[in-house]
Design a protein around this motif. Structure first.
Motif, mmCIF file in Angstrom:
data_model
loop_
_atom_site.group_PDB
_atom_site.id
_atom_site.type_symbol
_atom_site.label_atom_id
_atom_site.label_comp_id
_atom_site.label_asym_id
_atom_site.label_seq_id
_atom_site.Cartn_x
_atom_site.Cartn_y
_atom_site.Cartn_z
ATOM 1 N N TRP A 102 6.178 -18.242 1.676
ATOM 2 C CA TRP A 102 7.508 -18.207 1.385
ATOM 3 C C TRP A 102 7.725 -19.299 3.092
ATOM 4 O O TRP A 102 7.337 -19.010 4.023
ATOM 5 C CB TRP A 102 7.949 -17.145 2.001
ATOM 6 C CG TRP A 102 7.883 -15.562 1.207
ATOM 7 C CD1 TRP A 102 6.513 -14.894 0.721
ATOM 8 C CD2 TRP A 102 9.055 -14.827 0.203
ATOM 9 N NE1 TRP A 102 6.754 -14.279 0.024
ATOM 10 C CE2 TRP A 102 8.242 -14.054 -0.333
ATOM 11 C CE3 TRP A 102 9.697 -15.831 0.294
ATOM 12 C CZ2 TRP A 102 8.246 -12.901 -0.788
ATOM 13 C CZ3 TRP A 102 10.679 -14.453 -1.250
ATOM 14 C CH2 TRP A 102 10.106 -13.632 -1.802
ATOM 15 N N TYR B 40 10.267 -22.870 4.043
ATOM 16 C CA TYR B 40 11.592 -23.590 4.187
ATOM 17 C C TYR B 40 12.231 -24.319 4.972
ATOM 18 O O TYR B 40 11.150 -24.537 6.198
ATOM 19 C CB TYR B 40 13.417 -22.650 4.707
ATOM 20 C CG TYR B 40 13.485 -21.817 5.984
ATOM 21 C CD1 TYR B 40 13.843 -22.483 6.306
ATOM 22 C CD2 TYR B 40 12.879 -20.303 5.956
ATOM 23 C CE1 TYR B 40 14.322 -21.913 8.202
ATOM 24 C CE2 TYR B 40 13.032 -20.090 7.013
ATOM 25 C CZ TYR B 40 13.506 -20.909 8.583
ATOM 26 O OH TYR B 40 13.534 -20.304 9.459
ATOM 27 N N VAL C 46 9.223 -23.851 7.809
ATOM 28 C CA VAL C 46 8.535 -22.547 8.398
ATOM 29 C C VAL C 46 8.136 -22.115 7.057
ATOM 30 O O VAL C 46 8.856 -21.781 6.522
ATOM 31 C CB VAL C 46 9.942 -21.638 9.497
ATOM 32 C CG1 VAL C 46 9.847 -20.255 9.631
ATOM 33 C CG2 VAL C 46 11.158 -22.525 10.342
ATOM 34 N N THR D 228 7.447 -18.962 6.494
ATOM 35 C CA THR D 228 7.920 -17.153 6.654
ATOM 36 C C THR D 228 7.378 -16.504 6.897
ATOM 37 O O THR D 228 6.612 -16.023 5.278
ATOM 38 C CB THR D 228 9.126 -16.736 6.587
ATOM 39 O OG1 THR D 228 9.272 -17.100 5.133
ATOM 40 C CG2 THR D 228 10.494 -18.470 6.677
ATOM 41 N N ASN D 229 6.931 -14.973 7.427
ATOM 42 C CA ASN D 229 5.994 -13.538 7.333
ATOM 43 C C ASN D 229 6.931 -13.031 7.548
ATOM 44 O O ASN D 229 5.926 -11.434 7.736
ATOM 45 C CB ASN D 229 5.045 -13.970 7.673
ATOM 46 C CG ASN D 229 3.921 -15.144 7.244
ATOM 47 O OD1 ASN D 229 4.154 -15.501 6.021
ATOM 48 N ND2 ASN D 229 3.091 -15.199 8.294
ATOM 49 N N ALA D 230 7.856 -12.403 7.152
ATOM 50 C CA ALA D 230 8.670 -11.013 7.927
ATOM 51 C C ALA D 230 7.598 -9.749 7.145
ATOM 52 O O ALA D 230 7.239 -10.048 5.665
ATOM 53 C CB ALA D 230 10.286 -10.672 6.922
ATOM 54 N N LYS E 175 8.359 -9.432 2.538
ATOM 55 C CA LYS E 175 7.296 -10.468 2.044
ATOM 56 C C LYS E 175 5.806 -10.269 1.707
ATOM 57 O O LYS E 175 5.381 -10.154 0.338
ATOM 58 C CB LYS E 175 7.608 -11.971 2.543
ATOM 59 C CG LYS E 175 9.170 -11.732 2.520
ATOM 60 C CD LYS E 175 9.054 -13.263 2.989
ATOM 61 C CE LYS E 175 10.603 -13.905 3.262
ATOM 62 N NZ LYS E 175 11.657 -15.230 4.095
ATOM 63 N N ASN F 287 4.640 -10.792 10.045
ATOM 64 C CA ASN F 287 5.869 -10.579 11.089
ATOM 65 C C ASN F 287 5.254 -11.922 11.760
ATOM 66 O O ASN F 287 5.884 -11.621 13.114
ATOM 67 C CB ASN F 287 5.692 -9.713 11.970
ATOM 68 C CG ASN F 287 6.751 -8.248 10.855
ATOM 69 O OD1 ASN F 287 7.792 -8.305 10.407
ATOM 70 N ND2 ASN F 287 6.929 -7.741 10.991
ATOM 71 N N ASP G 207 5.791 -15.501 11.972
ATOM 72 C CA ASP G 207 6.692 -16.724 11.593
ATOM 73 C C ASP G 207 5.723 -18.300 11.974
ATOM 74 O O ASP G 207 5.073 -18.353 12.912
ATOM 75 C CB ASP G 207 7.894 -17.342 11.340
ATOM 76 C CG ASP G 207 8.847 -16.520 10.692
ATOM 77 O OD1 ASP G 207 7.999 -15.043 9.609
ATOM 78 O OD2 ASP G 207 9.763 -16.826 10.980
ATOM 79 N N LYS H 245 5.285 -22.070 12.210
ATOM 80 C CA LYS H 245 6.439 -22.920 12.641
ATOM 81 C C LYS H 245 5.838 -24.831 12.978
ATOM 82 O O LYS H 245 5.695 -24.839 13.947
ATOM 83 C CB LYS H 245 7.094 -23.089 14.189
ATOM 84 C CG LYS H 245 8.606 -21.383 13.887
ATOM 85 C CD LYS H 245 9.928 -21.271 14.274
ATOM 86 C CE LYS H 245 10.051 -20.158 14.382
ATOM 87 N NZ LYS H 245 11.453 -19.959 15.123
ATOM 88 N N GLU I 89 13.470 -21.800 0.608
ATOM 89 C CA GLU I 89 14.068 -20.830 0.671
ATOM 90 C C GLU I 89 15.183 -21.833 1.261
ATOM 91 O O GLU I 89 15.582 -20.645 1.991
ATOM 92 C CB GLU I 89 13.626 -19.834 2.084
ATOM 93 C CG GLU I 89 13.043 -18.481 1.073
ATOM 94 C CD GLU I 89 12.439 -17.567 2.140
ATOM 95 O OE1 GLU I 89 13.057 -16.557 1.830
ATOM 96 O OE2 GLU I 89 12.195 -17.518 3.253
#
Length: 565
Positions: free
Chosen positions: A145, A147, A156, A158-160, A163, A179, A181, A183, A203
């Motif tokens: 994921w 953006y 970035v 993203t690794n929330a 997800k 959790n 991210d 960058k 995203e």
């Protein structure tokens, strides 16, 4: 708040879908109408039944204050000091099902708990069903994921947590750690991190239409890039479903309808999966356009919204019943256990728990329930949703690979790490106790399962007694894994499990028999209730000590009690 609320204002986007699923559209008086996603909220706005909410920043403060005077509550996305504000912070909950359960939070304000539980349980059951189905696939594509931020000029990945859970449950691997991210301020670093990525979900924020060529520009890529997700056209966005102002339905519906998100992801990640699903939010960026929701599609704004998920079933029911066919290729007999027996018939089994004096008829799903068994409890098998109150049933289900069949259990007594995890994830809920609990809630829970595993006999039609502890010997008790298997058509697996236990047990027993020394062992306890000490000599303890090379104090099945030290 005086409840049920009857007039509300809405500023949180996810609150729209929560209210729709509960049939409370008509309670809404004000909302950010330009971001109304559903056809019915658009219709109500066009009809003047829902008015535009004056914004807190840059709006007419007096007009906003007047609007708030006219409603019972204001649903917002964060905390506020306003006395009428209610924070909908579902997006802060880490997992898909935790977020989905916020429909129950919303229901509290409308006295619609029963409706909310039904909605959530449908979402949960479909989610777990899809997850179990897709777990059969061994291939695990790598998914990112990501953006591009035009504001910070960085990329970035993203690794929330949510997800990670979605990708895991859809049969994929996540790039990086949960959790954490990643960058990048150069495209070279970004491209290196994406080198092994099979699928990319973009995203990047866009106020309007977003194209594949714009994606390539934003990520510093060429159309002939060797990155796999570019070559394979595996770039996706969750902006397929929008309104006329390019508002994304994803932010309204995806938070609560976790089952639909998972279905979308499975079609992308495991395209060979058998389920046919028309994606709701995900679109292939290089080939697919967007779908604009319009008010003309609203059928009846007074009715609850229909869930958008596909049905899912784990059981392989018989499609064309033939009475001459034997539907149970694997059959077992209780060779050690003394307290149950089973007989097989072409499309059903008859099981007798001798200790509890309960009799069960288990008929294959898709075949008729047999007649002539008055007083027997009837179950269509294999069971797919169960509640558990007997502690030993936990391990029996685990050994058979049936953790995901459990919907309710006494979560405070969950022993295994995996059941604890499922409880923390909201996939297994706390069973309402029979004594001292909410009787209506317990009844509702039992309506939603196929069976309830208890430790003793019960008159409830869905109760199954697991009385393994009454069988006298270690191997008799162990063979109850086969009893459990009868309800899931997992006799073959259970026989393999039991035979392994039996063979190892007998092997250890034979090895230790070579030792001549026999220590004396006592099992004992002090009872603070009766103020006495007891040396316990239950038969199974005698067998265990004998087979471990020890002597028991006293006689088998004869406890020794003392009232003085």
């Amino acid at each position: 708040f005086s409840i049920p609320l009857s007039k509300v204002a809405v500023e949180d986007s996810s609150a729209q879908r929560l209210l729709e699923l509960l049939g409370e559209r008509l309670a809404v008086r004000y909302m950010q109408t330009q971001w109304a996603q559903s056809p019915c909220f658009q219709y109500l706005a066009e009809e003047g039944e829902v008015a535009a909410m004056e914004p807190a920043w840059g709006g007419d403060a007096a007009k906003r204050a007047s609007q708030l005077q006219q409603v019972d509550a204001l649903f917002q996305f964060s905390a506020s000091t306003h006395s009428k504000s209610i924070a909908i912070t579902a997006s802060a909950d880490p997992g898909p099902l935790q977020r989905a359960e916020w429909v129950e939070f919303m229901s509290l304000f409308f006295n619609k708990e029963a409706e909310a539980m039904q909605v959530f349980e449908g979402i949960r059951d479909r989610y777990l069903c899809h997850r179990k189905q897709v777990s059969e696939h061994s291939a695990k594509p790598v998914v990112a994921w990501a953006y591009y931020s035009s504001w910070s000029k960085e990329w970035v990945i993203t690794n929330a947590a949510y997800k990670h859970y979605y990708l895991r449950d859809a049969g994929a691997q996540l790039v990086g750690g949960t959790n954490a991210d990643m960058k990048f301020n150069t495209t070279s670093g970004l491209h290196a991190a994406l080198a092994n990525v099979d699928i990319l979900i973009d995203e990047t924020y866009s106020a309007g239409a977003y194209t594949f060529s714009k994606f390539l520009d934003d990520y510093g890529l060429q159309a002939n890039s060797t990155l796999k997700f570019v070559q394979n056209g595996a770039v996706w966005r969750f902006d397929r479903l929008i309104n006329a102002n390019y508002g994304l339905d994803w932010f309204t519906g995806a938070l609560v309808e976790a089952d639909v998100v998972l279905e979308d992801l499975i079609t992308v990640i495991q395209p060979g999966h058998s389920n046919v699903h028309d994606r709701t939010w995900l679109r292939q960026l290089s080939t697919e356009g967007q779908v604009i929701q319009q008010s003309s599609s609203c059928v009846d704004p007074t009715l609850p919204a229909t869930p958008r998920a596909d049905s899912c079933t784990l059981t392989s029911c018989v499609a064309n019943y033939n009475s001459s066919i034997d539907y149970f290729p694997h059959k077992l007999t209780a060779d050690h256990a003394e307290d149950y027996n089973v007989s097989y018939h072409n499309h059903y089994k008859v099981v007798h728990n001798l200790q509890a004096n309960e009799k069960y008829v288990l008929y294959q799903c898709g075949t008729p329930a047999p007649s002539g068994y008055d007083g027997y409890k009837m179950f269509s098998i294999p069971l797919s949703k169960v509640a558990v109150e007997d502690s030993s049933a936990q391990r029996l289900l685990e050994l058979l690979g049936e953790r995901l069949a459990v919907r309710y259990m006494q979560t405070q007594w969950a022993q295994s790490p995996c059941f604890q995890y499922l409880a923390e994830e909201g996939e297994v809920a706390a069973m309402e106790p029979a004594w001292g609990g909410d009787a209506a809630k317990r009844a509702s829970q039992l309506q939603q399962v196929d069976a309830l595993f208890q430790f003793s006999a019960s008159t409830h039609s869905k109760s199954i007694a697991i009385t393994a502890s009454a069988d006298p010997g270690p191997l008799q008790r162990a063979e109850w894994v086969e009893f459990m298997s009868l309800f899931f058509n997992k006799e073959a697996e259970a026989m393999q499990v039991f035979e392994g236990i039996r063979d190892r047990y007998l092997c250890h027993r034979k090895q230790v028999s070579e030792h001549s020394a026999k220590p004396v062992v006592a099992w004992a306890y002090y009872s603070s209730w009766s103020k006495e000490w007891v040396i316990t000599n239950a038969a199974f303890k005698h067998y265990y000590l004998r087979d471990a090379g020890a002597q028991l104090v006293g006689s088998t099945n004869t406890d020794m009690k003392f009232n003085t030290t």
